[in-house]
Design an enzyme around this catalytic site. Structure first.
Site, PDB file in Angstrom:
ATOM      1  N   TYR A   1      -1.044  -0.880  10.356  1.00 44.65           N
ATOM      2  CA  TYR A   1      -1.317  -1.156   8.935  1.00 44.65           C
ATOM      3  C   TYR A   1      -0.156  -0.664   8.086  1.00 44.65           C
ATOM      4  O   TYR A   1       0.385  -1.393   7.250  1.00 44.65           O
ATOM      5  CB  TYR A   1      -2.613  -0.453   8.521  1.00 44.65           C
ATOM      6  CG  TYR A   1      -2.954  -0.626   7.046  1.00 44.65           C
ATOM      7  CD1 TYR A   1      -3.385  -1.862   6.562  1.00 44.65           C
ATOM      8  CD2 TYR A   1      -2.849   0.431   6.144  1.00 44.65           C
ATOM      9  CE1 TYR A   1      -3.705  -2.033   5.217  1.00 44.65           C
ATOM     10  CE2 TYR A   1      -3.161   0.270   4.804  1.00 44.65           C
ATOM     11  CZ  TYR A   1      -3.588  -0.971   4.347  1.00 44.65           C
ATOM     12  OH  TYR A   1      -3.884  -1.132   3.013  1.00 44.65           O
TER      13      TYR A   1
ATOM     14  N   SER B   1       0.864  -1.182   0.000  1.00 43.09           N
ATOM     15  CA  SER B   1       0.000   0.000   0.000  1.00 43.09           C
ATOM     16  C   SER B   1       0.898   1.228   0.000  1.00 43.09           C
ATOM     17  O   SER B   1       2.031   1.174   0.497  1.00 43.09           O
ATOM     18  CB  SER B   1      -0.860   0.012   1.265  1.00 43.09           C
ATOM     19  OG  SER B   1      -1.432   1.284   1.462  1.00 43.09           O
TER      20      SER B   1
END
Ligand SMILES: NC(=O)c1ccc[n+]([C@@H]2O[C@H](COP(=O)([O-])OP(=O)(O)OC[C@H]3O[C@@H](n4cnc5c(N)ncnc54)[C@H](OP(=O)(O)O)[C@@H]3O)[C@@H](O)[C@H]2O)c1
Length: 315
Positions: free
Chosen positions: A204, A191
């Site tokens: 995350y 990401s």
């Protein structure tokens, strides 16, 4: 004439000339590389006829994973779909078989658990796997300070098992046969949040930084054996995870994102996968000072958190 000779003898003139030539060369390389990746692309590399019969996609029943499964089926791959919910797997596999006329296979597994890999291993036994997409991933339900994340204990285990362990274990299962055949592509969906620390999404963001580092390290280890391992770093895409429904130029649908991303395979070891995302990646990492970026990202996350908590209060 006299002044030209004087100019040529001036060291400052040569420092300036070399600097301008260097900047020109860098700009030309940057433009050439941009055209090669984003305009010409490498659309024909990821084909079943070139890499092998099967593609394996984790988290394949929704969002980006489902878009990979469909696009790879369009390119002639038989698809192994791995996700948690068997009914959703059945639905997606049926749709893919009838739309693209390819074989499919489903394996239901919860990547939050670590005892699922023998089952996946036996499900994959004997298959000629050309592509593995390590896509499964979870994020926070809203940005939050680490110690205030609800159910932090199980949240840590889930996030590490789903976002990190799955990538390592699936690679362990699939890579050996790719190495034997001297071909294969592994796409690890990290990401853009893994490109720099994102406060309030710290776990995350760091899990995705792991995926990025792991991919780039492995790519160097196995490149000479004919294997491509690519780190894919999307910004927002319209999926359940992002909770964004309306697509815009900088927030593509999963289908648009995946089509663009597959053209970058073999051209970039680390890719944002989609031109507007690549521009955003370049601006945030190459142009913005880290302090400014961190301040901005923190502000955005704090305001998302405030909005979420206000909505929760209103019931
Ligand atoms: N969307 C974005 O804006 C964005 C941006 C950057 C990176 N990414 C990354 O892209 C990847 C895909 O994200 P997405 O937005 O497409 O997510 P999504 O729409 O939420 O889809 C997630 C998929 O993973 C499966 N899944 C979730 N938890 C699972 C578990 N414990 N075990 C097995 N399967 C599970 C889901 O299946 P079930 O419904 O059956 O559980 C679903 O098929 C993730 O790694 C994410 O971090 C997304």
């Amino acid at each position: 004439m006299e002044s030209l000779h004087e100019l040529l003898r001036d060291p400052l003139y040569w420092i300036g000339a070399v600097t301008v030539a260097w900047l020109l060369l860098c700009t030309l390389c940057f433009l050439f590389n941009g055209i090669r990746v984003w305009i010409v692309g490498n659309g024909n590399l990821v084909r079943a006829s070139r890499l092998g019969k099967w593609a394996v996609v984790t988290g394949a029943t929704d969002g980006i994973g489902k878009a990979y499964a469909e696009e790879l089926a369009r390119r002639g791959f038989a698809i192994v779909l791995i996700s948690r919910t068997q009914e959703k797997l059945d639905e997606v596999s049926k749709a893919i078989e009838s739309k693209f006329n390819v074989e499919t296979k489903t394996i239901s597994a919860d990547f939050g658990c670590t005892d699922i890999y023998p089952k996946i291993e036996s499900g994959l036994a004997g298959l000629e796997i050309g592509v593995l997409v390590n896509n499964v991933g979870v994020s926070y339900s809203y940005p939050e300070f680490f110690l205030s994340v609800p159910n932090i204990d199980s949240f840590i285990n889930d996030m590490i098992n789903i976002n990190i362990t799955s990538v390592c274990q699936m690679t362990r299962l699939v890579l050996p046969r790719m190495v034997d055949r001297s071909k294969g592509v592994i796409l690890n969906i990290a990401s853009a949040s893994g490109m720099y620390p994102v406060p309030l999404l710290a776990l995350y963001s760091s899990s995705k930084a792991f995926v990025d580092f792991f991919s780039r390290g492995l790519d160097t280890e196995y490149k000479s054996k004919g294997i491509i391992i690519q780190s894919v770093l999307p910004f927002y895409v319209t999926t359940k995870l992002s909770k964004i429904r309306r697509a815009t130029i900088d927030i593509p649908t999963p289908e648009r994102y995946v089509k663009a991303q597959l053209s970058t395979v073999g051209l970039q070891t680390q890719s944002n996968g989609y031109l507007p995302h690549a521009i955003m990646g370049w601006v945030t990492t190459a142009l913005l000072p880290t302090k400014v970026l961190t301040k901005y990202v923190t502000k955005v996350c704090l305001s998302q958190r405030a909005r979420y908590l206000k909505k929760q209060k209103q019931g």
